[in-house]
Scaffold this active site. Structure first.
Site, PDB file in Angstrom:
ATOM      1  N   PHE A   1       0.824  -1.224   0.000  1.00  0.00           N
ATOM      2  CA  PHE A   1       0.000   0.000   0.000  1.00  0.00           C
ATOM      3  C   PHE A   1       0.852   1.264   0.000  1.00  0.00           C
ATOM      4  O   PHE A   1       0.366   2.339  -0.359  1.00  0.00           O
ATOM      5  CB  PHE A   1      -0.956  -0.003   1.202  1.00  0.00           C
ATOM      6  CG  PHE A   1      -0.364   0.536   2.479  1.00  0.00           C
ATOM      7  CD1 PHE A   1       0.396  -0.263   3.309  1.00  0.00           C
ATOM      8  CD2 PHE A   1      -0.569   1.861   2.843  1.00  0.00           C
ATOM      9  CE1 PHE A   1       0.949   0.251   4.479  1.00  0.00           C
ATOM     10  CE2 PHE A   1      -0.023   2.382   4.014  1.00  0.00           C
ATOM     11  CZ  PHE A   1       0.736   1.568   4.827  1.00  0.00           C
ATOM     12  N   LYS A   2       2.100   1.149   0.406  1.00  0.00           N
ATOM     13  CA  LYS A   2       2.935   2.349   0.501  1.00  0.00           C
ATOM     14  C   LYS A   2       3.131   3.027  -0.852  1.00  0.00           C
ATOM     15  O   LYS A   2       3.409   4.225  -0.906  1.00  0.00           O
ATOM     16  CB  LYS A   2       4.249   2.013   1.161  1.00  0.00           C
ATOM     17  CG  LYS A   2       4.017   1.624   2.630  1.00  0.00           C
ATOM     18  CD  LYS A   2       5.277   1.478   3.417  1.00  0.00           C
ATOM     19  CE  LYS A   2       4.994   1.263   4.902  1.00  0.00           C
ATOM     20  NZ  LYS A   2       4.442  -0.078   5.188  1.00  0.00           N
TER      21      LYS A   2
END
Ligand SMILES: *Cc1c(COP(=O)(O)O)cnc(C)c1O
Length: 486
Positions: A123-124
């Site tokens: 998700f980063k």
């Protein structure tokens, strides 16, 4: 919009002024002086927007000193189907963060929100890809350069490096705990051959890496001369970029602005769920925010007891959800600032106490530092922890029941989400990584390899480029100075 420090002693700054920095000069973290509000009418108007347009609408509330046309160009450059193309079969890359309903019982849906379709499968990328473009834009305007110093337990580092590789005026110095990342994560980072990327494998755990970054950032002379910036989760722009997908998740799971949703967030540094807190403060109808931790349960302990007790490096477990192996949650101070009605003096005293005595106590019991724990429920927070066997069990169960392979961090989330389902309120679990990143545990759970998106087949066999160094601040500083020539 102006930004203030959680420790109350730094001058207010604009979005662009805090974009490239990390901590405020007083050691605090920046937050908006007031949270912008989202009206029901706005939410309804946003339902049909593309992800890039939604990101623009949200960002313009926070980045008020960047011309809107530029902001719009940046969100459109960032959130494209080409960048977020590592989708599962059946997912539509153009939707960027598609929802997948796992189960529906008595009108209560358990939903996964895919946030891991970007270049590094976690998700980063959602925030980091935007940050890369924002940094490039801002540096070009100022004709400046920047040396990014970061600490990673795996996913931040690769997300930062893939966002910054080859970008003009930017170097990345990334510290990671030597030998503690998965083979896949290690290969992702260390196989980058771009000359502006420097991988430093530190002999220690993640918190040692994070402490080094803090120590370097606190040396203002060195920081200024070396033009040091950070991309750690304390970076405000990252939080703002994360605000966008909570709103997208809300809109995708509802049909009208009178409906609520809850989120469960696999948590470590409290960066991801901090964005959820902010979205809730902006007036978006979020019911619960569930912080799911692994065996490193410092956040779970706080949300159960009101006691924040950081762990030493020696008490930090190396688990099978390694991106959550964190014992000092760097973004937590932002929530405490709000919980204490934005009293910077008290926040400063509490976090000084974290440094000298390893924690603080807001339980309200005799001798505690305050009684604000009683107010935590008003902010929607719940928590829980899981252990390795829970992850294995949950991965098996979700595969068997729904035919979906989830990664170990998302499994921590699904386990907790199931325990906190509320009738009639959709529960969205943020999928924080694709299973291919943590194949060792997928093999244990399912007896086979996780599916790999195209292009990742032989990543471990690529040549690797990295430097092993002791956890010593001065040595790391010298290494940086040698390579920047500043
Ligand atoms: C970074 C990360 C987390 C933890 O997020 P925080 O913002 O640190 O709470 C969880 N899962 C994965 C896969 C991550 O990369």
């Amino acid at each position: 919009m102006q930004y203030v420090s959680t420790r109350g002693q730094a001058a207010p700054q604009s979005f662009s002024q805090i974009l490239l920095g990390g901590l405020a000069p007083d050691g605090g973290l920046y937050l908006p002086a007031e949270y912008p509000q989202v009206t029901g009418a706005e939410l309804d108007a946003w339902r049909t927007l593309s992800y890039a347009d939604l990101a623009f609408e949200v960002l313009k509330k926070f980045a008020t000193d960047i011309p809107q046309a530029d902001l719009k160009a940046l969100t459109h450059k960032t959130y494209t189907a080409d960048v977020y193309c590592n989708t599962r079969s059946g997912e539509d890359a153009a939707r960027i963060t598609p929802l997948c309903v796992l189960e529906e019982k008595d009108g209560t849906r358990l939903i996964l929100q895919a946030l891991s379709n970007g270049p590094t499968l976690a998700f980063k990328d959602m925030a980091m890809q935007l940050l890369g473009n924002l940094f490039e834009y801002t540096l070009a305007k100022q004709d400046a350069e920047l040396n990014i110093l970061g600490a990673t337990s795996g996913d931040t580092g690769s997300a930062a490096e893939y966002a910054m590789r080859g970008k003009k005026g930017i170097r990345v110095f990334m510290l990671s705990p030597h030998g503690k990342m998965s083979a896949f994560q290690t290969a992702q980072m260390f196989s980058l051959q771009d000359p502006n990327i420097f991988n430093i494998a530190v002999e220690g755990v993640f918190d040692d890496c994070q402490d080094i970054v803090k120590a370097v950032s606190n040396d203002l002379e060195f920081k200024t001369r070396q033009k040091i910036g950070t991309v750690n989760s304390i970076n405000w722009a990252r939080i703002v970029a994360q605000v966008v997908y909570y709103i997208r998740g809300y809109l995708s799971a509802t049909t009208g602005n009178d409906q609520k949703v809850s989120f469960t967030v696999p948590s470590g540094n409290f960066g991801n769920i901090c964005a959820g807190h902010i979205v809730r403060m902006m007036g978006v109808p979020i019911d619960k925010l569930v912080a799911a931790t692994n065996e490193n349960d410092v956040l779970d302990e706080f949300f159960r007891t009101g006691i924040y007790r950081v762990r030493k490096a020696s008490e930090t477990y190396h688990t099978t959800s390694p991106s959550m192996d964190i014992s000092k949650a760097s973004n937590f101070e932002r929530f405490i600032f709000d919980l204490l009605d934005r009293d910077g003096d008290r926040v400063r005293a509490l976090f000084k106490k974290v440094e000298t005595q390893g924690g603080f106590d807001l339980s309200g019991k005799p001798g505690s530092d305050g009684d604000e724990f009683r107010k935590v429920a008003q902010y929607g927070f719940l928590s829980g922890k899981s252990i390795h066997q829970d992850r294995v069990q949950t991965i098996r169960d979700v595969q068997a029941k729904h035919g979906v392979t989830i990664d170990t961090h998302t499994a921590d989330g699904v386990k907790m989400a199931r325990e906190f389902l509320t009738p009639g309120i959709p529960m969205i679990v943020l999928e924080t990584a694709l299973p291919a990143k943590f194949n060792e545990t997928i093999q244990e759970a399912l007896g086979r390899d996780a599916e790999r998106p195209a292009g990742f087949e032989n990543i471990e066999a690529l040549p690797q480029r990295f430097e092993v160094m002791p956890a010593a601040v001065e040595k790391i500083k010298a290494y940086i100075a040698r390579h920047t020539g500043l």
